[in-house]
Enzyme design. Structure first.
Site, PDB file in Angstrom:
ATOM      1  N   ARG A 173       0.830  -1.200   0.000  1.00  0.00           N
ATOM      2  CA  ARG A 173       0.000   0.000   0.000  1.00  0.00           C
ATOM      3  C   ARG A 173       0.864   1.249   0.000  1.00  0.00           C
ATOM      4  O   ARG A 173       1.916   1.300   0.620  1.00  0.00           O
ATOM      5  CB  ARG A 173      -0.858   0.002   1.262  1.00  0.00           C
ATOM      6  N   VAL A 174       0.376   2.261  -0.712  1.00  0.00           N
ATOM      7  CA  VAL A 174       0.959   3.602  -0.662  1.00  0.00           C
ATOM      8  C   VAL A 174      -0.165   4.592  -0.415  1.00  0.00           C
ATOM      9  O   VAL A 174      -1.340   4.282  -0.618  1.00  0.00           O
ATOM     10  CB  VAL A 174       1.739   3.960  -1.950  1.00  0.00           C
ATOM     11  N   SER A 175       0.199   5.805  -0.009  1.00  0.00           N
ATOM     12  CA  SER A 175      -0.803   6.807   0.368  1.00  0.00           C
ATOM     13  C   SER A 175      -1.401   7.558  -0.807  1.00  0.00           C
ATOM     14  O   SER A 175      -2.515   8.063  -0.725  1.00  0.00           O
ATOM     15  CB  SER A 175      -0.178   7.828   1.319  1.00  0.00           C
ATOM     16  N   SER A 176      -0.636   7.676  -1.899  1.00  0.00           N
ATOM     17  CA  SER A 176      -1.148   8.466  -3.020  1.00  0.00           C
ATOM     18  C   SER A 176      -0.665   7.900  -4.348  1.00  0.00           C
ATOM     19  O   SER A 176       0.271   7.106  -4.403  1.00  0.00           O
ATOM     20  CB  SER A 176      -0.693   9.920  -2.897  1.00  0.00           C
ATOM     21  N   GLN A 196       3.032   8.019  -5.493  1.00  0.00           N
ATOM     22  CA  GLN A 196       3.997   7.045  -4.983  1.00  0.00           C
ATOM     23  C   GLN A 196       3.969   5.723  -5.753  1.00  0.00           C
ATOM     24  O   GLN A 196       4.329   4.678  -5.234  1.00  0.00           O
ATOM     25  CB  GLN A 196       3.722   6.772  -3.502  1.00  0.00           C
TER      26      GLN A 196
END
Length: 102
Positions: free
Chosen positions: A68-71, A74
């Site tokens: 998972r990444v935040s945005s 990324q």
């Protein structure tokens, strides 16, 4: 068949290596085999027993890797994360699927 060193096996079952050595001396729990140099090796079957996994479950079991990444910016980080998780899963011999999230 996969074999674990005494340290690996002890960590996986939540004991320490000395406990396994004592069990071996007392004939309570024996390693699969002992090398000519005296190293103890344990197989997958007793590990499954300690973890409460039955034979059928092990064959059909799949591991989930979660990356998972935040945005969306990324995306490159996510790709690296996926590759690292894949490398780990393959090294461990797992049958796996990877789920991603942005």
């Amino acid at each position: 068949m996969k074999y674990y060193t005494i340290g690996e096996f002890a960590e996986l079952i939540g004991k320490n290596a000395q406990t396994l050595r004592e069990w071996d001396k007392k004939d309570l729990f024996k390693p699969h085999h002992i090398s000519p140099t005296g190293y103890r090796y344990y197989s997958q079957e007793p590990l499954n027993h300690f973890l409460g996994i039955r034979g059928v479950e092990v064959k059909n079991r799949r591991i989930i890797g979660y990356c998972r990444v935040s945005s969306y910016k990324q995306k490159d980080d996510l790709e690296r994360q996926i590759e690292n998780v894949k490398t780990y899963m393959i090294a461990k011999g797992y049958s796996f699927d990877i789920i991603t999230d942005k």
